[in-house]
Write an enzyme that holds these catalytic residues in place. Structure first.
Site, PDB file in Angstrom:
ATOM      1  N   HIS A 127       0.815  -1.211   0.000  1.00 44.68           N
ATOM      2  CA  HIS A 127       0.000   0.000   0.000  1.00 44.68           C
ATOM      3  C   HIS A 127       0.854   1.268   0.000  1.00 44.68           C
ATOM      4  O   HIS A 127       0.354   2.353  -0.300  1.00 44.68           O
ATOM      5  CB  HIS A 127      -0.966   0.004   1.198  1.00 44.68           C
ATOM      6  CG  HIS A 127      -0.331   0.271   2.522  1.00 44.68           C
ATOM      7  ND1 HIS A 127       0.041  -0.728   3.399  1.00 44.68           N
ATOM      8  CD2 HIS A 127       0.004   1.428   3.143  1.00 44.68           C
ATOM      9  CE1 HIS A 127       0.564  -0.194   4.487  1.00 44.68           C
ATOM     10  NE2 HIS A 127       0.548   1.106   4.359  1.00 44.68           N
ATOM     11  N   ASP A 157       0.145  -7.855   1.896  1.00 52.32           N
ATOM     12  CA  ASP A 157       0.450  -6.436   1.727  1.00 52.32           C
ATOM     13  C   ASP A 157       1.955  -6.215   1.608  1.00 52.32           C
ATOM     14  O   ASP A 157       2.498  -5.243   2.121  1.00 52.32           O
ATOM     15  CB  ASP A 157      -0.133  -5.611   2.882  1.00 52.32           C
ATOM     16  CG  ASP A 157      -0.079  -4.109   2.603  1.00 52.32           C
ATOM     17  OD1 ASP A 157      -0.119  -3.731   1.421  1.00 52.32           O
ATOM     18  OD2 ASP A 157       0.017  -3.324   3.570  1.00 52.32           O
ATOM     19  N   SER A 229       5.269   1.866   7.840  1.00 52.18           N
ATOM     20  CA  SER A 229       4.907   0.738   6.983  1.00 52.18           C
ATOM     21  C   SER A 229       6.111   0.250   6.187  1.00 52.18           C
ATOM     22  O   SER A 229       6.800   1.040   5.525  1.00 52.18           O
ATOM     23  CB  SER A 229       3.808   1.148   6.015  1.00 52.18           C
ATOM     24  OG  SER A 229       2.579   1.230   6.674  1.00 52.18           O
TER      25      SER A 229
END
Length: 390
Positions: A127, A157, A229
């Protein structure tokens, strides 16, 4: 009788006298006991004088080992937004109002990544770089490298990037099995604050973030914020144990609940993407839940196995004759513990493989053979619908 009583009394006086003598000798000559044991070649009594174990006063060595492998990622994206265009002329604006239009704007997202190969492969979250038109990677030593997307996996992800740079510091993957309570460190680029380190523990392992996912996640209370992230979750020796991915949505008023993809899972995803460009998982084509148990049975709320909730038309399960409400107990040579265990086992089987499945239907045993297909893609949004990506 008098003779026996006299003998016991004599022995008692001897014991008392011996104890008194030993007490006096020990008081006046404390080391006499050890000298006597040594002379008689008796084992010396062990004392528990070893200092208690303490946690290290600093984790700086672990950070120094891992931090050079953690990079900052800047991804430029073109975002299309809808807006109402207003007329400059007041009369036209009053007569016609506004018109709906679409315009494009450039947006830059921040993230983190981990160098996992001397060939320039970097792991990050999908993402972070999805729909990016340009991806730049800032290395620990200040170098900037342009990155290309090798492949991505929605279900975990994860994305694999490739940079063209030499002398890259590669992180070491941990081989340990994480346990709740293990100390972990999160390293990343939260809010653009380069190489930020936060500390916490492993809160839990084997977390399922989506009912249909075949992957497990690490739960940790190490602080994970916007920009973390794709960063590294490392142990106290600086070895990679996970890739930070998300935290629970802040609107739920929860704190210190973050998640990371286990390093072992990330390594499998990396190897498959580098080899084929995508991740392949086996798929039976059914949804499962826990096996129900009557409330008055005295048994735990769920028994061993997985109960079939739904079967997708045309799927391997449907073609094999598996039906809703079937209880699946065994796949291949492996017993099924619960629905999550079944999803992991089917995902690990190569598509096209024939496998025997055993279970119960209306209380009677049954056996079928299914040929597993390739698991269809699952959107990243569905994989993380219980949390907020960072």
């Amino acid at each position: 009788m008098k003779h026996a009583a006299g003998t016991l009394a004599f022995l008692a006086r001897c014991v008392v006298a011996g104890l008194a003598a030993a007490f006096v000798i020990g008081l006046l000559w404390p080391a006499s006991g050890e000298r006597l044991r040594a002379r008689l070649h008796l084992p010396v009594a062990q004392t528990n004088d070893a200092p208690p174990l303490h946690a290290p006063a600093s984790y700086a060595d672990a950070v120094a080992a891992a931090a050079p492998s953690v990079v900052n990622i800047y991804a430029d994206k073109i975002v299309n937004e809808r807006a109402i265009k207003m007329y400059d002329n007041p009369i036209l604006q009053q007569m016609l109002g506004g018109t709906l239009t679409t315009y494009a704007r450039r947006e830059q997202t921040l993230g983190s990544g981990v160098i996992v190969s001397a060939q320039g492969y970097v792991l990050t979250n999908y993402h972070v770089i999805s729909h990016a038109t340009d991806i730049q990677v800032l290395l620990y030593d200040g170098r900037v490298a342009k990155a290309t997307l090798v492949g991505a996996d929605d279900e975990t992800d994860l994305a694999v990037l490739k940079i063209d740079a030499g002398n890259l510091p590669v992180i070491q993957l941990a081989e340990q099995n994480l346990r709740p309570g293990d100390v972990v460190l999160a390293i990343g680029n939260p809010l653009g604050l380069n190489q930020t380190v936060t500390m916490g523990i492993v809160s839990a392992v084997g977390r399922q973030l989506n009912a249909s996912s075949a992957e497990d996640f690490i739960q940790t209370d190490a602080a994970i914020n916007l920009g973390n992230s794709g960063g590294a979750l490392v142990n106290t020796t600086g070895q990679l144990v996970g890739i930070n991915t998300l935290l629970i949505n802040q609107t739920t008023n929860t704190k210190n609940i973050g998640f990371a993809i286990p390093a072992g899972t990330a390594k499998k995803v990396l190897d498959q993407i580098v080899a084929t460009g995508h991740v392949v998982r086996g798929w039976l084509g059914a949804d499962y839940t826990f096996v129900p148990v009557d409330a008055n049975s005295g048994l735990p709320p769920a028994a061993r196995g997985a109960s079939v909730v739904d079967v997708y038309p045309g799927s391997p399960a449907a073609l094999a004759g598996i039906q809703s409400r079937d209880i699946l107990l065994r796949i291949g040579d492996d017993d099924i513990r619960d629905p999550a265990d079944l999803r992991r086992r089917e995902a690990a089987i190569k598509p096209g493989t024939k496998v025997e499945i055993s279970g119960l239907r209306n209380g009677s045993p049954f056996h079928v053979t299914a040929t597993l297909a390739e698991r269809p893609p699952m959107s990243a949004a569905a994989a993380t619908d219980n949390g907020e990506q960072q």
